[in-house]
Scaffold this motif. Structure first.
Motif, PDB file in Angstrom:
ATOM      1  N   TYR A   1     -22.265  14.113  46.999  1.00 41.82           N
ATOM      2  CA  TYR A   1     -23.136  13.015  47.438  1.00 41.82           C
ATOM      3  C   TYR A   1     -24.561  13.525  47.639  1.00 41.82           C
ATOM      4  CZ  TYR A   1     -18.517  11.054  48.288  1.00 41.82           C
ATOM      5  OH  TYR A   1     -17.215  10.631  48.146  1.00 41.82           O
ATOM      6  N   PRO A   2     -25.521  12.621  47.835  1.00 45.40           N
ATOM      7  CA  PRO A   2     -26.917  13.055  47.979  1.00 45.40           C
ATOM      8  C   PRO A   2     -27.141  14.108  49.061  1.00 45.40           C
ATOM      9  CG  PRO A   2     -26.844  10.689  47.620  1.00 45.40           C
ATOM     10  CD  PRO A   2     -25.416  11.141  47.774  1.00 45.40           C
ATOM     11  N   THR A   3     -26.418  14.024  50.179  1.00 45.40           N
ATOM     12  CA  THR A   3     -26.620  15.000  51.260  1.00 45.40           C
ATOM     13  C   THR A   3     -25.311  15.618  51.740  1.00 45.40           C
ATOM     14  OG1 THR A   3     -26.514  13.238  52.934  1.00 45.40           O
ATOM     15  CG2 THR A   3     -28.695  13.808  52.085  1.00 45.40           C
ATOM     16  N   ASP A   4     -24.254  15.490  50.951  1.00 40.95           N
ATOM     17  CA  ASP A   4     -22.944  15.923  51.430  1.00 40.95           C
ATOM     18  C   ASP A   4     -22.059  16.216  50.224  1.00 40.95           C
ATOM     19  OD1 ASP A   4     -20.732  16.422  52.977  1.00 40.95           O
ATOM     20  OD2 ASP A   4     -20.235  14.324  53.308  1.00 40.95           O
ATOM     21  N   GLY A   5     -20.999  16.976  50.465  1.00 46.42           N
ATOM     22  CA  GLY A   5     -19.995  17.202  49.425  1.00 46.42           C
ATOM     23  C   GLY A   5     -20.287  18.355  48.501  1.00 46.42           C
ATOM     24  N   GLY A   6     -21.371  19.123  48.755  1.00 44.01           N
ATOM     25  CA  GLY A   6     -21.708  20.249  47.891  1.00 44.01           C
ATOM     26  C   GLY A   6     -22.767  19.893  46.872  1.00 44.01           C
ATOM     27  N   ASN A   7     -23.909  19.350  47.338  1.00 46.32           N
ATOM     28  CA  ASN A   7     -24.940  18.858  46.415  1.00 46.32           C
ATOM     29  C   ASN A   7     -25.494  19.945  45.506  1.00 46.32           C
ATOM     30  OD1 ASN A   7     -27.947  18.036  45.728  1.00 46.32           O
ATOM     31  ND2 ASN A   7     -26.809  16.147  46.147  1.00 46.32           N
ATOM     32  N   MET A   8     -25.512  21.196  45.968  1.00 47.38           N
ATOM     33  CA  MET A   8     -25.893  22.320  45.107  1.00 47.38           C
ATOM     34  C   MET A   8     -24.608  23.011  44.642  1.00 47.38           C
ATOM     35  SD  MET A   8     -28.223  21.788  47.660  1.00 47.38           S
ATOM     36  CE  MET A   8     -27.841  22.948  48.943  1.00 47.38           C
ATOM     37  N   HIS A   9     -24.418  23.119  43.327  1.00 48.01           N
ATOM     38  CA  HIS A   9     -23.199  23.786  42.884  1.00 48.01           C
ATOM     39  C   HIS A   9     -23.411  24.624  41.635  1.00 48.01           C
ATOM     40  CE1 HIS A   9     -21.759  19.988  40.442  1.00 48.01           C
ATOM     41  NE2 HIS A   9     -22.613  20.690  39.762  1.00 48.01           N
ATOM     42  N   CYS A  10     -22.468  25.547  41.435  1.00 48.67           N
ATOM     43  CA  CYS A  10     -22.474  26.460  40.292  1.00 48.67           C
ATOM     44  C   CYS A  10     -21.096  26.401  39.640  1.00 48.67           C
ATOM     45  CB  CYS A  10     -22.777  27.880  40.768  1.00 48.67           C
ATOM     46  SG  CYS A  10     -22.594  29.166  39.503  1.00 48.67           S
ATOM     47  N   PHE A  11     -21.067  26.295  38.296  1.00 46.28           N
ATOM     48  CA  PHE A  11     -19.819  26.294  37.536  1.00 46.28           C
ATOM     49  C   PHE A  11     -19.715  27.604  36.747  1.00 46.28           C
ATOM     50  CE2 PHE A  11     -19.692  21.366  36.931  1.00 46.28           C
ATOM     51  CZ  PHE A  11     -19.277  21.219  38.239  1.00 46.28           C
ATOM     52  N   THR A  12     -18.580  28.278  36.842  1.00 43.44           N
ATOM     53  CA  THR A  12     -18.316  29.483  36.050  1.00 43.44           C
ATOM     54  C   THR A  12     -16.979  29.317  35.348  1.00 43.44           C
ATOM     55  OG1 THR A  12     -19.522  30.862  37.643  1.00 43.44           O
ATOM     56  CG2 THR A  12     -18.069  31.989  36.081  1.00 43.44           C
ATOM     57  N   ALA A  13     -16.983  29.412  34.026  1.00 45.53           N
ATOM     58  CA  ALA A  13     -15.764  29.217  33.250  1.00 45.53           C
ATOM     59  C   ALA A  13     -14.897  30.474  33.311  1.00 45.53           C
ATOM     60  CB  ALA A  13     -16.106  28.879  31.803  1.00 45.53           C
ATOM     61  N   VAL A  14     -13.741  30.366  33.933  1.00 49.50           N
ATOM     62  CA  VAL A  14     -12.778  31.468  33.948  1.00 49.50           C
ATOM     63  C   VAL A  14     -12.102  31.546  32.582  1.00 49.50           C
ATOM     64  CG1 VAL A  14     -10.716  32.405  35.064  1.00 49.50           C
ATOM     65  CG2 VAL A  14     -12.438  31.171  36.420  1.00 49.50           C
ATOM     66  N   THR A  15     -11.756  30.395  32.041  1.00 46.67           N
ATOM     67  CA  THR A  15     -11.276  30.266  30.664  1.00 46.67           C
ATOM     68  C   THR A  15     -12.172  29.224  29.989  1.00 46.67           C
ATOM     69  OG1 THR A  15      -9.772  28.410  31.100  1.00 46.67           O
ATOM     70  CG2 THR A  15      -8.906  30.626  31.492  1.00 46.67           C
ATOM     71  N   ALA A  16     -11.966  29.018  28.703  1.00 46.62           N
ATOM     72  CA  ALA A  16     -12.676  27.924  28.049  1.00 46.62           C
ATOM     73  C   ALA A  16     -12.355  26.625  28.777  1.00 46.62           C
ATOM     74  CB  ALA A  16     -12.256  27.830  26.582  1.00 46.62           C
ATOM     75  N   CYS A  17     -13.370  25.819  29.041  1.00 46.29           N
ATOM     76  CA  CYS A  17     -13.119  24.582  29.769  1.00 46.29           C
ATOM     77  C   CYS A  17     -14.172  23.535  29.438  1.00 46.29           C
ATOM     78  CB  CYS A  17     -13.058  24.830  31.282  1.00 46.29           C
ATOM     79  SG  CYS A  17     -14.492  25.664  31.962  1.00 46.29           S
ATOM     80  N   ALA A  18     -13.839  22.302  29.753  1.00 43.68           N
ATOM     81  CA  ALA A  18     -14.741  21.170  29.547  1.00 43.68           C
ATOM     82  C   ALA A  18     -14.761  20.340  30.813  1.00 43.68           C
ATOM     83  CB  ALA A  18     -14.278  20.329  28.358  1.00 43.68           C
ATOM     84  N   VAL A  19     -15.969  19.920  31.217  1.00 45.97           N
ATOM     85  CA  VAL A  19     -16.101  19.107  32.427  1.00 45.97           C
ATOM     86  C   VAL A  19     -16.971  17.903  32.100  1.00 45.97           C
ATOM     87  CG1 VAL A  19     -18.040  20.506  33.261  1.00 45.97           C
ATOM     88  CG2 VAL A  19     -16.751  19.083  34.863  1.00 45.97           C
ATOM     89  N   LEU A  20     -16.459  16.728  32.462  1.00 42.14           N
ATOM     90  CA  LEU A  20     -17.192  15.486  32.256  1.00 42.14           C
ATOM     91  C   LEU A  20     -17.907  15.127  33.546  1.00 42.14           C
ATOM     92  CD1 LEU A  20     -15.922  12.306  30.432  1.00 42.14           C
ATOM     93  CD2 LEU A  20     -17.259  12.136  32.526  1.00 42.14           C
TER      94      LEU A  20
END
Length: 281
Positions: free
Chosen positions: A194-213
């Motif tokens: 959310y705008p001020t909650d829920g992890g507004n700043m995040h980083c994604f690191t692929a452990v295996t090949a992956c796809a995120v929508l």
């Protein structure tokens, strides 16, 4: 970065048998359009739901809890084949020659209200720590294993401007609290920030090949102040700031985040979405 039928009940009315339909009766009926007869694809259902959920979307807009659950339910049911993806595609192959693998982005749709797109990460691919100002974001891991680390700002915490970092040359670091720091493997529930909650700043690191929508409501927009900012992370013990104290056993749950330029080694390449067509009527 997320459907009802009614029945008429005519109690008390005298039952009367209706005349049987003949071919002549049927021939005079208006033909239903092919689109109405055809079952709606999962990605079209997602699009239609997003249109309804983000009708009033603007900076800082958060959908109602009912709309959030409705959109989440649609995303939770989405499968890779629903958007024309398989782990065997070129997007997801290991890139041995590259230190930092290229990431493909499949653009599905964007308006002033929301956007839809898919990030395709090969093994070790990274979307570095970044923010989503004024946005509500739904992220659906379609396949693979991904490590997600996210933060929220600590409200009213002073910055590190009084430390050895020169605020006139380097942006001051702000205190943030870890929201998520874990591996996720598909199939798993859609994550929401959310705008001020829920992890507004995040980083994604692929452990295996992956796809995120990702569904973003509203999408990034520099003119509207929704600019993507990247961050460096420093452990809590890196700086000592008056008025900021955290028990020693909890310090791993906090970090100082400092704005940075877009990482030079980040390469996101646009690619053509080849899944089922989205029809915007």
């Amino acid at each position: 970065m997320g459907f009802e039928t009614t029945r008429a009940n005519q109690k008390g009315k005298e039952f009367r048998e209706l005349p049987k339909e003949t071919n002549a009766n049927l021939s005079t009926r208006p033909k239903r359009s092919r689109r109405r007869q055809k079952k709606m694809s999962p990605v079209q259902r997602l699009f239609e739901t997003c249109k309804e959920v983000f009708t009033n979307g603007e900076t800082g807009f958060v959908p109602s809890s009912e709309d959030i659950e409705r959109l989440r339910a649609v995303l939770d049911e989405l499968k890779p084949e629903d958007v024309g993806l398989t782990p065997e595609m070129l997007y997801f192959r290991t890139q041995v020659a590259l230190t930092t693998p290229k990431i493909r982005y499949l653009h599905l749709y964007e308006s002033e209200k929301f956007s839809m797109g898919i990030f395709c990460l090969p093994p070790s691919g990274v979307l570095p720590l970044h923010n989503h100002p004024g946005m509500t974001v739904f992220s659906k891991l379609l396949f693979g294993t991904m490590h997600i680390k996210s933060y929220d700002w600590v409200a009213d915490a002073p910055s590190n401007a009084s430390t050895d970092v020169n605020p006139s040359e380097t942006p001051a670091a702000r205190l943030a609290k870890v929201k998520v720091d874990a591996d996720f493997t598909a199939p798993c529930n859609t994550s929401i920030l959310y705008p001020t909650d829920g992890g507004n700043m995040h980083c994604f690191t692929a452990v295996t090949a992956c796809a995120v929508l990702d569904v973003l409501g509203p999408p990034y927009s520099d003119p509207d102040g929704r600019h993507c900012t990247y961050y460096l992370e420093f452990p809590f013990t890196k700086f000592s700031v008056d008025g900021v104290s955290v028990p020693e056993e909890e310090r791993e749950g906090y970090a100082w985040l400092q704005e940075r330029e877009k990482p030079e080694d980040l390469t996101v390449v646009g690619a053509t979405y080849r899944g089922p067509k989205i029809v915007d009527l």
